[in-house]
Design a protein around this motif. Sequence first.
Motif, short mmCIF file in Angstrom:
data_model
loop_
_atom_site.label_atom_id
_atom_site.label_comp_id
_atom_site.label_asym_id
_atom_site.label_seq_id
_atom_site.Cartn_x
_atom_site.Cartn_y
_atom_site.Cartn_z
N TRP A 147 0.82 -1.21 0.00
CA TRP A 147 0.00 0.00 0.00
C TRP A 147 0.85 1.26 0.00
N ARG A 148 0.55 2.17 -0.88
CA ARG A 148 1.25 3.47 -0.89
C ARG A 148 0.23 4.60 -0.73
N HIS A 149 -0.98 4.28 -0.25
CA HIS A 149 -2.05 5.30 -0.24
C HIS A 149 -2.00 6.20 0.99
N GLU A 197 -0.46 4.41 10.19
CA GLU A 197 0.73 3.86 9.53
C GLU A 197 1.97 4.35 10.28
N HIS A 251 -13.70 2.59 2.92
CA HIS A 251 -12.78 3.24 1.97
C HIS A 251 -12.85 4.75 2.14
N ASP A 301 -6.73 8.82 3.84
CA ASP A 301 -5.43 8.22 3.50
C ASP A 301 -4.48 9.29 2.98
N THR A 318 0.89 -0.45 7.79
CA THR A 318 -0.40 0.18 8.09
C THR A 318 -1.13 -0.62 9.16
#
Lengths: 279, 293
Positions: free
Chosen positions: B216-218, B244, B270, B275, B235
């Motif tokens: 994950w890079r969000h 995170e 979501h 994020d 995270t």
Amino acid sequence: MDLLRHLRFFDAVAEHRHFGHAAAALGMTQPPVSQGVQRLEQELGQRLFFRDARGVRLTEAGGALLPVARRLLRDAEQLMTLAHRWRPSGQVRLGLADDLEDKIPALLTRLAERDVDCVPTVSGTVELVEGVREDELDIAVVRHPAVVDGLAAGPVHTLATYLAWDDDRPRDAELPPMREVPPVVVPPRRHHPAAHDQLIDALRRLGHSGAVIEAGTLIERQAWASAGHGVRLVLDDESGRPIPDLPPLRVRVVTPLPPDRRADVDHETLIRRLEAALS
Amino acid sequence: MTGATAAATIDRAAADVGIQAWVHARRLGPDLDEVTRGGDELVPMASLYKLPLAACWSDLVADGALDATERLRVTATQRAPGPTGLAALLDDVEVSQRDAVRLMLSLSDNAAAEQVLDLVGLDRLSAWLTTHGLNRTIVRRGSRDSWSVVVEETGGGDVGEAPRRLANTDVDVQTSEYNALLASATTAADMVTVLGRLWEAEHHAMVRDSLRLQAWRHRIGSGFPHDDVGVYGKTGTLGRLRHEAAVIEFPHEHPVAVAVLTKSARPETHQPRVDAAIGAIARAAVTVLRRPL
């Protein structure tokens, strides 16, 4: 001259020993601060600071007057706080989210019928929550979801919403599909960022573009709609038309936690009456 | 930017998306330099427990108490449910201990994490936390048991239902997993301390590498969209909790460890705006701490 304002400059320059830093701390540029101090010096008939190569230093007179100036500033602050918080005993300071719009008069009438004596503040949720935290409000009806940590929050009420064109469209005219509906006119996002974003996501889910016009007052929102450039979400099915899956307005009652409540207000009864008026 | 303006930026970014944020950042270099915003406050940690768990496992391997290449059989019927990794597979699998750690870190794989937690044990993990100065952190249970608590408190039934129940927009759904006194909990400062330990010792290289592989890079990664900047993160997510902890490595600079723990007003699963705000908050905290080597 505004004595308190100039005393604030005096105080800041004395603290920072530097006109530029004092101005920055006051959130201003340097010239008005320097001029303000000069005017204060004229008014008091005393030189307050020396300015030389080593910087800014208090004069003997400045040193003698500074404690009195600071006392005045403290007293002024206390006066404002007291004035802000003072209220007749028993009178409830009620906050209402401005999204409740047309519902507000009826809500207040219902409370009056139940012998709740209140002074209303109509504002955005962020401000109302801050008001309850800062002891400026005893109770408030705010949008959900909002960050309400450190407060007592009641159950979420969902109030059905309807789509209203404030133009002369006949009531039985067929509604266009959501993707052709103009922007929705709503209160500003900063009033309740989380709830605002949630509405936009819900509009997009329904096929609407999610475009909104943020307008600060009810009359402004009505004006946009009357001009045919926007539609409103309203709480009464008289002026609005039902749309399947249109998100409801979610609100809840918040109060200070029991130990932080005013002793002369019966919060339990108050909460019960407000919850009843909302349902 | 100074520490004070970083704090103001953090507060603004948090208010702008309706979250509470607890933030701590420290430069992993010779001089102690930190930015903190509620970094010492206790927060329920969700999957962030996997970070000290990996560090503890890595120390046990270095001490010879565990064998990193020992093969573990993870059967389809017994493993913890979850959306990624072994937890998402259909059939029995066999992995080495270190690959289980890799899956636990890079994908937050619940089934792999359960295997690692079984190997290490809550007692050894608690002792490790104490020894390494993580006095505020307490790991009470792993992801599988956390979700069992949520299922029980939100109406029972299938574990797959629980995230949807937490995401109900019409009710303020509460669970003790949101309560730092009942759930596994940590502070942002403690998470930074764990990262500091991982960056101190050579034998943690595999753990560091697994953090670099995180899928994950969000969140924090969204604050550093630069191909030459390393983001080594883990995270943690449960309902309204989005966390995170990561180390940011700019080329030719001291690495900076940062932990951003958040709780959102919105309950939805979501939340890209939150994020992205975590990325902006991390950037604000890290930027003031950047120094050339």
